[in-house]
Design a protein around this motif. Sequence first.
Motif, short mmCIF file in Angstrom:
data_model
loop_
_atom_site.label_atom_id
_atom_site.label_comp_id
_atom_site.label_asym_id
_atom_site.label_seq_id
_atom_site.Cartn_x
_atom_site.Cartn_y
_atom_site.Cartn_z
N ASP A 67 40.18 18.16 -24.04
CA ASP A 67 41.29 17.18 -23.83
C ASP A 67 40.73 16.04 -24.45
O ASP A 67 39.68 15.47 -24.57
N TRP A 100 45.38 18.09 -27.07
CA TRP A 100 44.43 18.91 -26.97
C TRP A 100 44.16 19.66 -28.29
O TRP A 100 44.73 19.96 -29.00
N HIS A 139 44.19 20.88 -17.61
CA HIS A 139 43.17 20.56 -16.71
C HIS A 139 42.42 21.52 -15.82
O HIS A 139 41.32 21.60 -15.83
N HIS A 153 41.97 9.12 -21.65
CA HIS A 153 41.47 9.22 -20.23
C HIS A 153 40.26 10.26 -20.27
O HIS A 153 39.56 10.21 -19.18
N HIS A 160 39.25 11.21 -14.03
CA HIS A 160 40.22 12.24 -14.44
C HIS A 160 40.46 13.35 -13.51
O HIS A 160 41.77 13.62 -13.51
#
Length: 224
Positions: free
Chosen positions: A183, A145, A96, A187, A46
């Motif tokens: 998130d 999100w 992120h 992934h 990630h």
Amino acid sequence: MKIFKIAALSAVFAAQFALAQFKQTPLPYAYNALEGNIDAQTMEIHYSKHAAAYVANFNKAIAGTPQEKQTLFQILSKAGTLPMAVRNNAGGHYNHELFWTVLTPEKNTQPSAKLAKAINDTFGSMEAFKEKMAKAGADRFGSGWAWLSVDKNGKLFVSSTPNQDNPLMDVVEEKGTPIFGIDVWEHAYYLKYQNKRADYLTAIWNVTNWKEISRRYDEALSKK
Ligand SMILES: [Fe+2]
């Protein structure tokens, strides 16, 4: 000849480096620090692949454009007027960078008294807030999100955005300053949780960094 080659390569490297306006901050804990809730392999891929690609593609997308000299906030605030590659990768970078900081291996961090009160006043209770946040993440179809944000009046709200959009963008319905985000792209959880996104959304509370969320809450209020 060799010296020329080295000089030329150095110039190319320097030019690329100079264009790399935005960078990842180092992960504030080891890849395996959240193990049990978020596994080390997921964290490594990630951070070092997905998030690294967002910032690399973001820098590429703004190279030679006026955005190269703007702040991330300026870019996000008019994402809807910019190419999709800028919107997606600027959002991917911001989201992120926030996400790593609102997680922690430290156990049982607590919201500040001020944030705890605001959560109770807004959502009824901490449990009701967590349910709302989990529902926002679970109901997000595909990738995106779930957010806890502060609106322009200083009020908390929970929302969800698709892809790499976020509440700072001009394109979203519910605008504000995000102070916590989850998130829900596959992934972020698939290696450990597979199709069980709800289990990931439950486990996230074991590694939530309430100190950082409280700090972001104060910061968001101070800008009102
Ligand atoms: Fe992600």
